[in-house]
Design a protein around this motif. Structure first.
Motif, PDB file in Angstrom:
ATOM      1  N   ARG A  30      -9.910   6.481  34.158  1.00 39.01           N
ATOM      2  CA  ARG A  30     -10.327   6.381  32.724  1.00 39.01           C
ATOM      3  C   ARG A  30     -11.532   7.201  32.181  1.00 39.01           C
ATOM      4  NH1 ARG A  30      -6.658   3.184  29.868  1.00 39.01           N
ATOM      5  NH2 ARG A  30      -5.005   2.105  31.250  1.00 39.01           N
ATOM      6  N   LYS A  31     -12.045   7.854  32.947  1.00 38.44           N
ATOM      7  CA  LYS A  31     -13.282   8.584  32.961  1.00 38.44           C
ATOM      8  C   LYS A  31     -14.660   7.504  32.289  1.00 38.44           C
ATOM      9  CE  LYS A  31     -11.460  13.121  32.664  1.00 38.44           C
ATOM     10  NZ  LYS A  31     -11.360  13.073  34.225  1.00 38.44           N
ATOM     11  N   ILE A  32     -14.528   6.217  32.730  1.00 33.82           N
ATOM     12  CA  ILE A  32     -15.459   5.517  32.147  1.00 33.82           C
ATOM     13  C   ILE A  32     -16.689   5.161  33.103  1.00 33.82           C
ATOM     14  CG2 ILE A  32     -15.768   2.831  31.499  1.00 33.82           C
ATOM     15  CD1 ILE A  32     -12.922   2.854  30.779  1.00 33.82           C
ATOM     16  N   LYS A  33     -17.716   5.473  32.778  1.00 34.13           N
ATOM     17  CA  LYS A  33     -18.854   5.169  33.768  1.00 34.13           C
ATOM     18  C   LYS A  33     -19.063   3.568  34.264  1.00 34.13           C
ATOM     19  CE  LYS A  33     -21.716   9.193  32.444  1.00 34.13           C
ATOM     20  NZ  LYS A  33     -23.244   9.662  31.816  1.00 34.13           N
ATOM     21  N   ILE A  34     -18.876   3.390  35.686  1.00 33.64           N
ATOM     22  CA  ILE A  34     -18.781   2.255  36.142  1.00 33.64           C
ATOM     23  C   ILE A  34     -19.828   1.342  35.410  1.00 33.64           C
ATOM     24  CG2 ILE A  34     -18.653   0.957  38.371  1.00 33.64           C
ATOM     25  CD1 ILE A  34     -16.581   3.004  38.394  1.00 33.64           C
ATOM     26  N   PHE A  50     -19.719  -7.718  19.921  1.00 33.16           N
ATOM     27  CA  PHE A  50     -18.455  -6.829  20.282  1.00 33.16           C
ATOM     28  C   PHE A  50     -17.254  -7.923  20.610  1.00 33.16           C
ATOM     29  CE2 PHE A  50     -22.060  -3.944  20.854  1.00 33.16           C
ATOM     30  CZ  PHE A  50     -21.852  -3.181  20.004  1.00 33.16           C
ATOM     31  N   PHE A  51     -17.674  -8.789  21.298  1.00 35.46           N
ATOM     32  CA  PHE A  51     -16.455  -9.644  22.226  1.00 35.46           C
ATOM     33  C   PHE A  51     -17.149 -11.242  22.113  1.00 35.46           C
ATOM     34  CE2 PHE A  51     -16.740  -5.531  24.770  1.00 35.46           C
ATOM     35  CZ  PHE A  51     -15.339  -5.301  24.462  1.00 35.46           C
ATOM     36  N   SER A  66      -9.826   0.475  25.567  1.00 35.49           N
ATOM     37  CA  SER A  66      -9.030   0.585  24.217  1.00 35.49           C
ATOM     38  C   SER A  66      -9.602  -0.195  23.138  1.00 35.49           C
ATOM     39  CB  SER A  66      -7.429  -0.228  24.392  1.00 35.49           C
ATOM     40  OG  SER A  66      -7.878  -1.399  24.810  1.00 35.49           O
ATOM     41  N   SER A  67     -10.724  -0.846  23.459  1.00 40.74           N
ATOM     42  CA  SER A  67     -11.298  -1.465  22.368  1.00 40.74           C
ATOM     43  C   SER A  67     -11.864  -0.542  21.183  1.00 40.74           C
ATOM     44  CB  SER A  67     -12.836  -2.178  22.934  1.00 40.74           C
ATOM     45  OG  SER A  67     -13.544  -2.597  21.851  1.00 40.74           O
ATOM     46  N   PRO A  68     -11.625  -1.151  19.943  1.00 39.69           N
ATOM     47  CA  PRO A  68     -11.940  -0.382  18.778  1.00 39.69           C
ATOM     48  C   PRO A  68     -13.468   0.089  18.568  1.00 39.69           C
ATOM     49  CG  PRO A  68     -11.466  -2.442  18.136  1.00 39.69           C
ATOM     50  CD  PRO A  68     -11.064  -2.595  19.660  1.00 39.69           C
ATOM     51  N   HIS A  69     -14.305  -0.712  19.523  1.00 37.39           N
ATOM     52  CA  HIS A  69     -15.771  -0.582  19.540  1.00 37.39           C
ATOM     53  C   HIS A  69     -16.303   0.050  20.605  1.00 37.39           C
ATOM     54  CE1 HIS A  69     -15.675  -3.549  16.338  1.00 37.39           C
ATOM     55  NE2 HIS A  69     -15.120  -4.459  17.239  1.00 37.39           N
ATOM     56  N   TYR A  70     -15.317   0.844  21.440  1.00 36.36           N
ATOM     57  CA  TYR A  70     -15.541   1.337  22.590  1.00 36.36           C
ATOM     58  C   TYR A  70     -17.022   2.141  22.588  1.00 36.36           C
ATOM     59  CZ  TYR A  70     -15.440   4.444  26.833  1.00 36.36           C
ATOM     60  OH  TYR A  70     -15.527   5.055  28.203  1.00 36.36           O
ATOM     61  N   LYS A  71     -16.916   3.317  21.796  1.00 34.57           N
ATOM     62  CA  LYS A  71     -18.176   4.020  21.620  1.00 34.57           C
ATOM     63  C   LYS A  71     -19.348   3.397  20.977  1.00 34.57           C
ATOM     64  CE  LYS A  71     -15.463   8.367  20.403  1.00 34.57           C
ATOM     65  NZ  LYS A  71     -15.409   9.598  19.861  1.00 34.57           N
ATOM     66  N   ALA A  72     -19.220   2.305  20.282  1.00 43.64           N
ATOM     67  CA  ALA A  72     -20.500   1.766  19.990  1.00 43.64           C
ATOM     68  C   ALA A  72     -20.985   0.712  21.092  1.00 43.64           C
ATOM     69  CB  ALA A  72     -19.979   0.676  18.725  1.00 43.64           C
ATOM     70  N   ILE A  74     -20.579   1.789  24.291  1.00 49.60           N
ATOM     71  CA  ILE A  74     -21.373   2.731  25.122  1.00 49.60           C
ATOM     72  C   ILE A  74     -22.858   2.841  24.716  1.00 49.60           C
ATOM     73  CG2 ILE A  74     -21.306   4.911  26.268  1.00 49.60           C
ATOM     74  CD1 ILE A  74     -19.287   3.038  27.309  1.00 49.60           C
ATOM     75  N   ASN A  75     -22.893   3.020  23.470  1.00 51.38           N
ATOM     76  CA  ASN A  75     -24.500   3.417  22.839  1.00 51.38           C
ATOM     77  C   ASN A  75     -25.080   2.411  23.118  1.00 51.38           C
ATOM     78  OD1 ASN A  75     -23.430   5.936  22.122  1.00 51.38           O
ATOM     79  ND2 ASN A  75     -22.920   5.340  20.154  1.00 51.38           N
ATOM     80  N   HIS A  76     -24.438   1.274  22.654  1.00 51.52           N
ATOM     81  CA  HIS A  76     -25.297  -0.206  22.851  1.00 51.52           C
ATOM     82  C   HIS A  76     -25.869  -0.219  24.554  1.00 51.52           C
ATOM     83  CE1 HIS A  76     -26.637  -3.955  21.727  1.00 51.52           C
ATOM     84  NE2 HIS A  76     -25.901  -4.604  22.683  1.00 51.52           N
ATOM     85  N   CYS A  77     -25.036  -0.096  25.259  1.00 45.03           N
ATOM     86  CA  CYS A  77     -25.335  -0.177  26.806  1.00 45.03           C
ATOM     87  C   CYS A  77     -26.614   0.683  27.049  1.00 45.03           C
ATOM     88  CB  CYS A  77     -24.482   0.434  27.591  1.00 45.03           C
ATOM     89  SG  CYS A  77     -23.032  -0.636  27.896  1.00 45.03           S
ATOM     90  N   LYS A  78     -26.602   2.134  26.519  1.00 41.74           N
ATOM     91  CA  LYS A  78     -27.605   2.974  26.679  1.00 41.74           C
ATOM     92  C   LYS A  78     -29.146   2.532  26.028  1.00 41.74           C
ATOM     93  CE  LYS A  78     -24.803   7.139  27.328  1.00 41.74           C
ATOM     94  NZ  LYS A  78     -24.320   8.374  26.764  1.00 41.74           N
ATOM     95  N   ALA A  79     -28.845   1.848  24.933  1.00 39.01           N
ATOM     96  CA  ALA A  79     -30.050   1.487  23.814  1.00 39.01           C
ATOM     97  C   ALA A  79     -30.732   0.139  25.019  1.00 39.01           C
ATOM     98  CB  ALA A  79     -29.591   0.819  22.961  1.00 39.01           C
ATOM     99  N   LEU A  80     -29.903  -0.407  25.829  1.00 39.49           N
ATOM    100  CA  LEU A  80     -30.606  -1.580  26.614  1.00 39.49           C
ATOM    101  C   LEU A  80     -31.185  -0.985  27.847  1.00 39.49           C
ATOM    102  CD1 LEU A  80     -27.534  -3.962  26.213  1.00 39.49           C
ATOM    103  CD2 LEU A  80     -29.882  -4.362  24.937  1.00 39.49           C
ATOM    104  N   LYS A  81     -32.120  -0.473  27.658  1.00 42.27           N
ATOM    105  CA  LYS A  81     -32.804   0.390  28.543  1.00 42.27           C
ATOM    106  C   LYS A  81     -32.810  -0.396  30.123  1.00 42.27           C
ATOM    107  CE  LYS A  81     -34.993   4.102  25.709  1.00 42.27           C
ATOM    108  NZ  LYS A  81     -36.034   4.590  25.448  1.00 42.27           N
ATOM    109  N   ILE A  82     -33.424  -1.296  30.112  1.00 41.33           N
ATOM    110  CA  ILE A  82     -33.808  -2.119  31.169  1.00 41.33           C
ATOM    111  C   ILE A  82     -32.474  -2.825  31.819  1.00 41.33           C
ATOM    112  CG2 ILE A  82     -34.778  -4.286  32.252  1.00 41.33           C
ATOM    113  CD1 ILE A  82     -37.202  -3.827  30.405  1.00 41.33           C
ATOM    114  N   GLU A  83     -31.821  -3.272  31.021  1.00 38.60           N
ATOM    115  CA  GLU A  83     -30.240  -3.907  31.485  1.00 38.60           C
ATOM    116  C   GLU A  83     -29.197  -2.698  32.046  1.00 38.60           C
ATOM    117  OE1 GLU A  83     -32.124  -7.088  29.110  1.00 38.60           O
ATOM    118  OE2 GLU A  83     -31.716  -4.917  28.760  1.00 38.60           O
ATOM    119  N   TYR A  84     -29.535  -1.716  31.274  1.00 42.22           N
ATOM    120  CA  TYR A  84     -28.633  -0.506  31.722  1.00 42.22           C
ATOM    121  C   TYR A  84     -29.167   0.080  33.073  1.00 42.22           C
ATOM    122  CZ  TYR A  84     -26.305   4.164  31.103  1.00 42.22           C
ATOM    123  OH  TYR A  84     -25.586   5.255  31.162  1.00 42.22           O
ATOM    124  N   ALA A  85     -30.334   0.136  33.337  1.00 42.67           N
ATOM    125  CA  ALA A  85     -30.859   0.858  34.488  1.00 42.67           C
ATOM    126  C   ALA A  85     -30.475  -0.279  35.744  1.00 42.67           C
ATOM    127  CB  ALA A  85     -32.603   0.698  34.425  1.00 42.67           C
TER     128      ALA A  85
END
Length: 277
Positions: A30-34, A50-51, A66-72, A74-85
């Motif tokens: 589904r081309k979702i980054k792991i 979101f959930f 399929s979540s209606p918030h999918y793009k949001a 993903i953006n939230h993940c990137k904004a969480l710099k330490i947790e995302y890393a």
């Protein structure tokens, strides 16, 4: 202009080709980054807008996508710099059977001591990963057995290798990582040869400037930059077949163009490398 093309999520695709059907392969399909999926799962309290917690516990690649918030999300993940890393490091470390102590030391080193994880937290992150992707453990056990028994194995290009060292867990981890990592490394070199051959056969005014593990930098006249990016992308496109069950998958290519090699930024580097379609 400079043109840089990257093999997109190449190692994740390679791992997916070595594992059986499951969450890992479904994310790649589904081309979702792991690491986005992992970030939600291992830091659920940061995604409560979101959930619900129950929804996160039951979250699958399909319901995530399929979540209606999918793009949001993903953006939230990137904004969480330490947790995302940390999620990215959990993915890479777990895929290649990294132990908790090495994981802890790598995080310390990569953050210059700013992020200090306890042994319990390191173990929680790594164990959570295998709860999500038990199929990765089977892949690891298979390659570790090759190291223990000195049997021949190969990457996705069919290049064969045999480990002849006395077995240690470190040697086992080397064998586990060799299949996916050598596949990506070979793909990049094969792509560079393909592109250089095209340049010479067609007398183009293009130059290959730099080749790293999963990326190639080239330069060419400004008016030919997009053509060069496309030709290089064609050279970097590979479709592989899983030795497990015959499933096929193509590694994507991300193209970028700029007047300098720095990353594009609207304010700080408007002439930098900008991703194109």
């Amino acid at each position: 202009r400079f043109i840089q093309n990257d093999l997109e999520g190449a190692e994740a695709v390679a791992v997916a080709l070595y594992v059986a059907e499951g969450n890992f392969r479904e994310l790649v399909r589904r081309k979702i980054k792991i690491h986005n999926f992992v970030c939600v799962k291992i830091f659920p309290n940061l995604f409560e807008k979101f959930f619900t917690r129950a929804e996160i516990d039951a979250l699958t690649p399909q319901s995530f996508h399929s979540s209606p918030h999918y793009k949001a999300i993903i953006n939230h993940c990137k904004a969480l710099k330490i947790e995302y890393a940390l999620a990215k490091r959990t993915v890479h470390g777990s895929n290649y059977s990294m132990g908790w102590k090495t994981f802890q030391e790598n995080i310390l080193r990569e953050t210059s001591g700013r992020v200090v994880l306890t042994a319990a937290e390191c173990k929680r992150l790594l164990n959570s990963y295998f709860d999500l992707f038990p199929e990765v453990k089977i892949f690891q056990a298979t390659f570790d057995k090759h190291a223990q028994e000195f049997t021949e194995f190969e990457n996705l290009f069919g290049w064969k290798v045999k480990c002849i060292q006395r077995y240690t867990t470190a040697v086992g981890r080397t064998c586990i990582s060799w299949g996916p990592q050598s596949t990506v490394g070979v793909a990049t070199i094969v792509a560079a040869v393909r592109c250089q051959n095209y340049i010479e056969e067609n007398a183009r005014r293009w130059n290959l400037c730099n080749i790293v593990h999963d990326s190639i930098l080239a330069e060419g006249p400004a008016e030919e930059a997009e053509e060069l990016a496309k030709v290089l992308a064609d050279c970097m496109t590979f479709t592989f077949t899983s030795p497990i069950d015959g499933w096929t998958c193509t590694i994507g290519v991300e193209k970028s163009i700029g007047n300098n090699w720095g990353k594009w930024d609207a304010e700080e580097n408007s002439s930098g490398m900008k991703v194109i379609q």
